[in-house]
Design a protein around this motif. Structure first.
Motif, PDB file in Angstrom:
ATOM      1  N   ALA A 125       0.842  -1.196   0.000  1.00 39.92           N
ATOM      2  CA  ALA A 125       0.000   0.000   0.000  1.00 39.92           C
ATOM      3  C   ALA A 125       0.877   1.245   0.000  1.00 39.92           C
ATOM      4  O   ALA A 125       1.975   1.251   0.555  1.00 39.92           O
ATOM      5  N   GLN A 126       0.387   2.321  -0.625  1.00 39.00           N
ATOM      6  CA  GLN A 126       1.121   3.584  -0.613  1.00 39.00           C
ATOM      7  C   GLN A 126       1.238   4.157   0.798  1.00 39.00           C
ATOM      8  O   GLN A 126       2.072   5.029   1.046  1.00 39.00           O
ATOM      9  N   THR A 127       0.411   3.669   1.704  1.00 39.41           N
ATOM     10  CA  THR A 127       0.458   4.151   3.083  1.00 39.41           C
ATOM     11  C   THR A 127       1.507   3.424   3.923  1.00 39.41           C
ATOM     12  O   THR A 127       1.767   3.807   5.059  1.00 39.41           O
ATOM     13  N   THR A 128       2.099   2.371   3.384  1.00 37.10           N
ATOM     14  CA  THR A 128       3.070   1.608   4.143  1.00 37.10           C
ATOM     15  C   THR A 128       4.340   2.419   4.381  1.00 37.10           C
ATOM     16  O   THR A 128       4.700   3.293   3.593  1.00 37.10           O
ATOM     17  N   GLU A 129       5.043   2.116   5.473  1.00 39.83           N
ATOM     18  CA  GLU A 129       6.307   2.800   5.752  1.00 39.83           C
ATOM     19  C   GLU A 129       7.375   2.422   4.742  1.00 39.83           C
ATOM     20  O   GLU A 129       8.421   3.077   4.646  1.00 39.83           O
ATOM     21  N   LEU A 130       7.111   1.388   3.951  1.00 37.61           N
ATOM     22  CA  LEU A 130       8.055   0.972   2.908  1.00 37.61           C
ATOM     23  C   LEU A 130       7.855   1.742   1.601  1.00 37.61           C
ATOM     24  O   LEU A 130       8.598   1.528   0.647  1.00 37.61           O
ATOM     25  N   TYR A 131       6.855   2.621   1.563  1.00 33.35           N
ATOM     26  CA  TYR A 131       6.560   3.351   0.333  1.00 33.35           C
ATOM     27  C   TYR A 131       7.792   4.094  -0.184  1.00 33.35           C
ATOM     28  O   TYR A 131       8.181   3.952  -1.348  1.00 33.35           O
ATOM     29  N   GLY A 132       8.427   4.878   0.682  1.00 34.71           N
ATOM     30  CA  GLY A 132       9.615   5.618   0.268  1.00 34.71           C
ATOM     31  C   GLY A 132      10.762   4.712  -0.143  1.00 34.71           C
ATOM     32  O   GLY A 132      11.335   4.890  -1.232  1.00 34.71           O
ATOM     33  N   PRO A 133      11.140   3.718   0.688  1.00 34.28           N
ATOM     34  CA  PRO A 133      12.212   2.809   0.294  1.00 34.28           C
ATOM     35  C   PRO A 133      11.935   2.062  -1.005  1.00 34.28           C
ATOM     36  O   PRO A 133      12.857   1.798  -1.781  1.00 34.28           O
ATOM     37  N   ILE A 134      10.651   1.720  -1.260  1.00 39.25           N
ATOM     38  CA  ILE A 134      10.314   1.030  -2.511  1.00 39.25           C
ATOM     39  C   ILE A 134      10.552   1.957  -3.704  1.00 39.25           C
ATOM     40  O   ILE A 134      11.184   1.561  -4.692  1.00 39.25           O
ATOM     41  N   LEU A 135      10.053   3.196  -3.607  1.00 41.81           N
ATOM     42  CA  LEU A 135      10.269   4.133  -4.695  1.00 41.81           C
ATOM     43  C   LEU A 135      11.757   4.361  -4.926  1.00 41.81           C
ATOM     44  O   LEU A 135      12.228   4.412  -6.067  1.00 41.81           O
ATOM     45  N   ASN A 136      12.495   4.517  -3.848  1.00 37.07           N
ATOM     46  CA  ASN A 136      13.914   4.831  -3.943  1.00 37.07           C
ATOM     47  C   ASN A 136      14.728   3.678  -4.524  1.00 37.07           C
ATOM     48  O   ASN A 136      15.842   3.883  -5.004  1.00 37.07           O
ATOM     49  N   SER A 137      14.167   2.474  -4.475  1.00 38.09           N
ATOM     50  CA  SER A 137      14.881   1.307  -5.004  1.00 38.09           C
ATOM     51  C   SER A 137      14.491   0.991  -6.438  1.00 38.09           C
ATOM     52  O   SER A 137      15.025   0.060  -7.050  1.00 38.09           O
ATOM     53  N   ALA A 138      13.542   1.757  -6.991  1.00 35.68           N
ATOM     54  CA  ALA A 138      13.036   1.463  -8.333  1.00 35.68           C
ATOM     55  C   ALA A 138      14.040   1.857  -9.409  1.00 35.68           C
ATOM     56  O   ALA A 138      14.660   2.927  -9.338  1.00 35.68           O
ATOM     57  N   ASP A 139      14.195   0.997 -10.382  1.00 30.71           N
ATOM     58  CA  ASP A 139      14.945   1.371 -11.580  1.00 30.71           C
ATOM     59  C   ASP A 139      14.068   2.203 -12.498  1.00 30.71           C
ATOM     60  O   ASP A 139      14.555   3.070 -13.228  1.00 30.71           O
ATOM     61  N   LEU A 140      12.760   1.920 -12.447  1.00 29.51           N
ATOM     62  CA  LEU A 140      11.811   2.691 -13.249  1.00 29.51           C
ATOM     63  C   LEU A 140      10.436   2.614 -12.585  1.00 29.51           C
ATOM     64  O   LEU A 140       9.999   1.549 -12.161  1.00 29.51           O
ATOM     65  N   ILE A 141       9.769   3.777 -12.482  1.00 34.82           N
ATOM     66  CA  ILE A 141       8.391   3.837 -12.008  1.00 34.82           C
ATOM     67  C   ILE A 141       7.488   4.002 -13.223  1.00 34.82           C
ATOM     68  O   ILE A 141       7.769   4.820 -14.109  1.00 34.82           O
ATOM     69  N   LEU A 142       6.408   3.225 -13.267  1.00 35.62           N
ATOM     70  CA  LEU A 142       5.457   3.330 -14.369  1.00 35.62           C
ATOM     71  C   LEU A 142       4.178   3.999 -13.866  1.00 35.62           C
ATOM     72  O   LEU A 142       3.549   3.525 -12.921  1.00 35.62           O
ATOM     73  N   ASP A 143       3.821   5.092 -14.509  1.00 31.61           N
ATOM     74  CA  ASP A 143       2.597   5.804 -14.182  1.00 31.61           C
ATOM     75  C   ASP A 143       1.429   5.105 -14.879  1.00 31.61           C
ATOM     76  O   ASP A 143       1.611   4.194 -15.688  1.00 31.61           O
ATOM     77  N   ALA A 144       0.206   5.563 -14.583  1.00 22.94           N
ATOM     78  CA  ALA A 144      -0.989   4.969 -15.172  1.00 22.94           C
ATOM     79  C   ALA A 144      -1.222   5.492 -16.584  1.00 22.94           C
ATOM     80  O   ALA A 144      -0.825   6.593 -16.936  1.00 22.94           O
ATOM     81  N   VAL A 145      -1.892   4.680 -17.394  1.00 23.49           N
ATOM     82  CA  VAL A 145      -2.302   5.037 -18.747  1.00 23.49           C
ATOM     83  C   VAL A 145      -3.782   4.662 -18.877  1.00 23.49           C
ATOM     84  O   VAL A 145      -4.159   3.541 -18.574  1.00 23.49           O
ATOM     85  N   PRO A 146      -4.635   5.597 -19.324  1.00 20.00           N
ATOM     86  CA  PRO A 146      -4.326   6.949 -19.774  1.00 20.00           C
ATOM     87  C   PRO A 146      -4.454   8.006 -18.675  1.00 20.00           C
ATOM     88  O   PRO A 146      -4.130   9.160 -18.908  1.00 20.00           O
ATOM     89  N   TYR A 147      -4.971   7.641 -17.478  1.00 16.72           N
ATOM     90  CA  TYR A 147      -5.200   8.641 -16.439  1.00 16.72           C
ATOM     91  C   TYR A 147      -3.998   8.697 -15.516  1.00 16.72           C
ATOM     92  O   TYR A 147      -3.827   7.857 -14.639  1.00 16.72           O
ATOM     93  N   SER A 148      -3.179   9.696 -15.702  1.00 17.70           N
ATOM     94  CA  SER A 148      -1.910   9.765 -14.987  1.00 17.70           C
ATOM     95  C   SER A 148      -2.114  10.082 -13.518  1.00 17.70           C
ATOM     96  O   SER A 148      -3.150  10.578 -13.098  1.00 17.70           O
ATOM     97  N   GLY A 149      -1.082   9.791 -12.728  1.00 16.72           N
ATOM     98  CA  GLY A 149      -1.099  10.116 -11.315  1.00 16.72           C
ATOM     99  C   GLY A 149      -0.648  11.543 -11.081  1.00 16.72           C
ATOM    100  O   GLY A 149      -0.238  12.253 -12.004  1.00 16.72           O
ATOM    101  N   TYR A 150      -0.727  11.960  -9.844  1.00 21.73           N
ATOM    102  CA  TYR A 150      -0.201  13.266  -9.467  1.00 21.73           C
ATOM    103  C   TYR A 150       0.764  13.146  -8.297  1.00 21.73           C
ATOM    104  O   TYR A 150       1.950  13.428  -8.419  1.00 21.73           O
TER     105      TYR A 150
END
Length: 425
Positions: free
Chosen positions: A304-329
């Motif tokens: 979940a985006q609410t997890t305390e691992l949210y930041g570490p997960i993002l920081n470990s990503a080689d690539l983040i994929l946004d939504a298509v066609p309704y993008s995130g903010y």
């Protein structure tokens, strides 16, 4: 009674819900339409909102609750702000509060609280106006808005009206001489009682053509965001492996999007996939097998985006994929804050361009912005196969992201409201 194939068919959902909205004699919870917006064809997105408003008109939900008169000159104008879903959104909350503080110099600010059971910050407001949904003896829904109708507001601002059920119903009614909305998802309310839609110059595609309201385009994306705290920790991953993080919420997982992710996974078989929906509600977990069907033989992880691992997960990503066609903010803002490569989307309409606007202002090169589904797949595979291109994106964001977080955007909304409420003589 829909089959899985029908549930995954965007046009079937749109046509069925539109027909239901126009024909049914029963109350349709607006939340059902909110979820359906994400699965409707992008060109029909605003049409579904308009169909709901037509249905609401037949049910007598559209009304003017106050006379259109202004306060006597010399008094501070009274401005109401409908809280909506903003408390769950770090970036929107920060942006709104900065505008609220700027308006307090010349206006009286009132929080229209549609979710009084949740914690919030009341210190920046002069008072709170409670509004809620109630039930009549026959079981039908009624909006308990007496306090709002009696508030004698000069201006009413909705942060968003696309997601919260009560906010959607309030937007059908007139509580102030001038009513406006913005933030959230850039799509028309289609309400005859909504006057202004605030958007961003970098967001809009067709502009006024997509809205019933008068469009006012503010600088940048039309709001101010604060940079997130630096991410210092990472979630461990296999040595030498690639990690793809998908930040789209469950309601954005259309069949076409899942099929596209599946093709990317097949093209880069050594990549690990992590999905970060907004929550791990049972509905999300129930959809996990359907998502896994597009990743045969692959292990995918859910957080979940609410997890305390949210930041570490993002920081470990080689690539983040946004939504298509309704993008995130929010997740795009987080990626720009941390300088993490993200592939987002730029379409024809405002609700397809928000993520791309954030990314462009944050220094993202064209390699991180797709303009079609084939382009999205090609660029995702290209970035995953090219460490040098991902590093180029990181450096570009680190060098240019300050312009996205520029403080001059902070006062744009407050200044625009000031001109509407207190025009020069």
């Amino acid at each position: 009674t829909w089959t899985p194939e029908q549930q995954n068919n965007r046009m079937f959902l749109f046509e069925s819900l539109t027909r239901y909205a126009e024909e049914t004699a029963f109350f349709v919870p607006p939340s059902a339409f909110m979820d359906a917006y994400w699965t409707a064809d992008p060109s029909k997105y605003a049409g579904l909102r308009k169909a709901f408003v037509r249905w609401a008109g037949k049910q007598g939900m559209i009304a003017s609750r106050v006379p259109l008169q202004r306060h006597p000159s010399g008094e501070k104008p009274k401005i109401g702000i409908v809280a909506g879903n903003w408390r769950a959104n770090h970036a929107s909350r920060k942006a709104l509060l900065s505008s609220v503080r700027a308006m307090r110099e010349w206006a009286s600010l009132w929080l229209v609280d549609t979710r009084p059971h949740e914690d919030t910050v009341y210190a920046d407001f002069d008072g709170v106006i409670p509004v809620s949904l109630g039930t009549r003896p026959d079981g039908s829904t009624v909006v308990q808005d007496e306090a709002l109708a009696a508030a004698n507001l000069d201006f009413l601002y909705f942060i968003e009206t696309y997601q919260a059920e009560l906010d959607t119903l309030l937007a059908l009614r007139r509580y102030a001489p001038i009513q406006a909305t913005g933030y959230g998802i850039p799509v028309t309310t289609a309400s005859p009682n909504m006057d202004i839609f605030f958007t961003g110059k970098q967001v809009e595609g067709r502009g006024q053509a997509d809205y019933v309201e008068r469009v006012i385009a503010l600088p940048g994306i039309g709001m101010h965001s604060e940079r997130r705290a630096p991410l210092t920790t990472k979630l461990e991953k296999p040595l030498g492996g690639l990690r793809v993080v998908v930040t789209a919420n469950l309601i954005k997982y259309t069949l076409e999007y899942l099929e596209s992710l599946g093709r990317i996974a097949q093209a880069v078989p050594d990549a690990e996939w992590i999905f970060l929906p907004n929550s791990l509600h049972p509905q999300v977990l129930a959809a996990a097998p359907r998502v896994a069907d597009h990743f045969p033989g692959r292990k995918i992880a859910w957080y979940a985006q609410t997890t305390e691992l949210y930041g570490p997960i993002l920081n470990s990503a080689d690539l983040i994929l946004d939504a298509v066609p309704y993008s995130g903010y929010t997740t795009v803002v987080d990626a720009v804050s941390a300088g993490i490569p993200i592939l987002t989307w730029s379409g024809r309409h405002g609700h397809e361009r928000l993520g791309a606007a954030v990314a462009r202002l944050g220094g993202m090169p064209t390699a991180g912005i797709a303009t079609s589904l084939p382009d999205f797949e090609r660029k995702a595979v290209d970035l995953l196969r090219s460490p040098l291109k991902r590093e180029m994106i990181r450096r570009r964001i680190h060098a240019h992201s300050d312009r996205f977080f520029a403080r001059e955007n902070e006062l744009a909304l407050a200044e625009a409201i000031h001109k509407l409420v207190l025009p020069k003589k």
